[in-house]
Design an enzyme around this catalytic site. Structure first.
Site, PDB file in Angstrom:
ATOM      1  N   ASP A 325      32.399  50.143  49.863  1.00  0.00           N
ATOM      2  CA  ASP A 325      33.411  51.166  49.545  1.00  0.00           C
ATOM      3  C   ASP A 325      32.754  52.787  49.793  1.00  0.00           C
ATOM      4  O   ASP A 325      31.746  53.039  49.824  1.00  0.00           O
ATOM      5  CB  ASP A 325      33.651  50.870  48.054  1.00  0.00           C
ATOM      6  CG  ASP A 325      34.523  51.842  47.487  1.00  0.00           C
ATOM      7  OD1 ASP A 325      35.543  51.684  47.704  1.00  0.00           O
ATOM      8  OD2 ASP A 325      34.482  52.799  46.555  1.00  0.00           O
ATOM      9  N   GLU A 354      33.956  51.325  54.587  1.00  0.00           N
ATOM     10  CA  GLU A 354      35.364  51.957  54.528  1.00  0.00           C
ATOM     11  C   GLU A 354      35.026  53.417  55.105  1.00  0.00           C
ATOM     12  O   GLU A 354      34.502  54.321  54.356  1.00  0.00           O
ATOM     13  CB  GLU A 354      35.557  51.712  53.132  1.00  0.00           C
ATOM     14  CG  GLU A 354      37.187  52.468  52.948  1.00  0.00           C
ATOM     15  CD  GLU A 354      37.368  52.797  51.474  1.00  0.00           C
ATOM     16  OE1 GLU A 354      38.587  53.043  51.090  1.00  0.00           O
ATOM     17  OE2 GLU A 354      36.542  52.993  50.425  1.00  0.00           O
TER      18      GLU A 354
END
Length: 618
Positions: A325, A354
């Site tokens: 993330d 990400e």
């Protein structure tokens, strides 16, 4: 990062008498790891006053922090056999208390595990919204927020058992890997279902199940030849994490004079040669949100902690990959060391970061061995990034009926013209949407023809396809108008008592509707074909400039070739065979795997409006 891995062990006890240990992190380790330095982080009231001795083990370093409740002890684990060792805490040469610590045997060839790759199709779920396999854990005495399915932003009760119960559904659909948004404990009082504000990095949230349940999920998936990908969060922890409540050091997290400063989210400051230092710091050190303290990966003790935690989960649960993330919000040197340490231990593993940016050069900066990153001598060591520019195009392109210089399928074509920027173009994640974006079927108003064109592209272009749960049913959701809960709706049939069960065929009473079945059957057909078609996994991409909003490309290798035709025009279009001779070569017949029909590719043919073809050439 040194060539030897430093393992952090935390011995945690709050308000207890001396000589007691409540928590050890990691709770155990493994012998025969490739790196053999182990750093014990011990936590307890004024524990730093003790000396530490481990019989038969060499202690090479002891580090104290400004907080006397922490003590870091580094030891050499080379040659340690499976079993228990005893850690002695001493004062004036007298043992005050001892703590056993276990070393386990590794799985055979654990370090050579193979991660996900372009032969896979990843199915993304939000576990709280997928299926409730165990209603007894919907709420839990150890966590604050209780289940409330009527609240779009509350916990609904989906859990690990619900996923296990429906693995056959994923297998039959054609998915080969599962990415679940985080499952670790998140004890925030509200919105804890997304689990990105974690309060315990070694514990599955009890509302999802137990650590053993998570391990069992991986085991059951491996029986089906499927892979499990963990959503790992390096950039921030939750405000309720036990270590946040009593920081080892002030620089364990990024501190601001005013207490809280939100990130400016300008990731370009990480490589912009013209960026001011204050703006770069504002991105990297700013907090993602008030409940998510921003972790300082430049602190070597914190960095070691998250390295070992990540490796512990790989080894314990037998994982096949990470999705990281907010990768590009971390201290970039620190996150590069974190990534390298994991890939050094597991060289065939895969990690996708990400990097939510809107320019291929900027995204490619973050992939391992990037030529762009080399400009400022940076190498992230990150194997894979997410193709957000392709997603940007997919958000609009199939609503642009008439092709123009900068509208329609040319946007897709132009995305791929920049593939030269990526060091490993096959290791790029391609997706029509995820848990943070409007549903692809919302964007296209539930138009199945537009869905088929979009998914034809995702399933046949270069890279690793990822599909968001429910898209294969035509599920809708608009976060802009109705909030995150609308794009994270419950999967129909995942809860006992649901009026409809979309896990079941339309031929079954109460199963999928006819409309849902149309979405599902198309997805299933293409995915199961893709699973057994290596040229789509690793073949080269040959594309032609779109004319009349018709996009044609080939995936090919020495053994096989597939021709993909996407007609985004509102009118039927004629395919000029002569123009595509470079890809067609001497092939005579193309079998459309969508319709099971044969096309003579030695002469011009037509394609209906708003449709796609996937032609296996023979």
């Amino acid at each position: 990062m040194k060539s030897k891995l430093i393992i952090l062990l935390s011995c945690f006890f709050i308000g207890l008498s001396y000589g007691q240990i409540e928590k050890i992190e990691p709770p155990f380790w493994w012998s025969d790891m490739n790196h053999n330095q182990l750093q014990l982080l011990c936590y307890g009231k004024e524990i730093s006053k003790y000396n530490v001795q481990i019989e038969g083990v060499t202690i090479s370093d002891v580090t104290k922090t400004e907080n006397p409740n922490y003590l870091f002890v580094t030891m050499d684990t080379k040659g340690i056999k499976p079993g228990n060792i005893s850690i002695n805490f001493k004062e004036n040469d007298k043992v005050i208390f001892s703590q056993p610590y276990e070393f386990r045997s590794r799985r055979e060839n654990s370090s050579q595990r193979k991660g996900f790759d372009s032969s896979d199709v990843i199915y993304l779920i939000m576990p709280d919204r997928f299926a409730n396999g165990d209603p007894n854990n919907d709420s839990h005495p150890e966590t604050v927020e209780k289940a409330d399915r009527s609240n779009p932003g509350g916990r609904h009760g989906g859990d690990i058992q619900g996923v296990i119960d429906h693995l056959d559904y994923l297998k039959n659909l054609g998915a080969t890997a599962l990415w679940s948004t985080p499952l670790l404990e998140d004890n925030e009082p509200v919105y804890s279902y997304h689990t990105y504000a974690q309060s315990d990095l070694y514990k599955i949230d009890p509302r999802y199940g137990t650590n053993e349940d998570y391990k069992r999920l991986a085991t059951e998936m491996h029986k089906l030849d499927m892979k499990l990908i963990m959503d790992y969060v390096t950039n921030h922890w939750g405000s309720k994490h036990w270590m946040i409540r009593d920081l080892p050091a002030k620089d364990w997290i990024h501190q601001w004079p005013e207490g809280f400063r939100r990130s400016n989210y300008r990731m370009t400051t990480q490589f912009d040669t013209n960026a001011s230092k204050v703006d770069a710091k504002g991105c990297m050190d700013g907090w993602f949100d008030t409940t998510m303290p921003d972790m300082n990966q430049s602190n070597p003790l914190l960095l070691n902690y998250i390295i070992q935690n990540a490796i512990w989960w790989i080894e314990y649960a037998d994982l096949d990959g990470f999705r990281v993330d907010t990768y590009s919000y971390n201290d970039k040197q620190g996150i590069a060391q974190w990534t390298k340490a994991i890939m050094d231990e597991y060289p065939n593993f895969n990690i996708v970061g990400e990097v939510w940016m809107h320019d291929q050069a900027q995204m490619s900066y973050w992939q391992k061995d990037s030529k762009i990153g080399a400009i400022d001598n940076f190498n992230s060591n990150l194997p894979s990034v997410m193709d957000f520019t392709l997603h940007d195009a997919l958000m609009v392109v199939f609503n642009e009926d008439e092709g123009a210089w900068d509208k329609g399928m040319i946007k897709v074509y132009e995305n791929f013209t920049n593939d030269f920027l990526y060091p490993d173009i096959h290791n790029i994640l391609v997706f029509p949407g995820n848990h943070d974006t409007n549903r692809i079927n919302e964007i296209y108003q539930g138009d199945i023809d537009k869905y088929k064109m979009a998914m034809t592209l995702i399933f046949t272009t270069r890279g690793i396809p990822q599909i968001y749960y429910g898209d294969e049913l035509g599920m809708l959701g608009n976060r802009d108008k109705k909030g995150d809960g609308d794009i994270r709706r419950d999967f129909p049939g995942g809860w006992k008592g649901d009026k409809q069960n979309a896990f079941l065929s339309s031929k079954t009473k109460g199963g999928r509707t006819n409309d849902q079945e149309a979405f599902h059957s198309f997805t299933k057909k293409v995915l199961n074909w893709r699973k057994n078609t290596p040229v789509i996994h690793s073949g080269k991409l040959l594309q032609f400039i779109p004319f009349d909003n018709v996009y044609v490309y080939f995936r090919y290798n020495q053994e096989k070739s597939v021709m993909i035709v996407i007609n985004n025009n509102t009118k039927e279009q004629k395919i000029d065979i002569a123009r595509f001779k470079e890809g067609l070569k001497d092939f005579k017949i193309g079998t459309d795997i969508i319709t099971d029909s044969n096309i003579d590719v030695t002469e011009d043919f037509t394609i209906k409006s708003k449709t796609s073809m996937i032609l296996e050439l023979k």
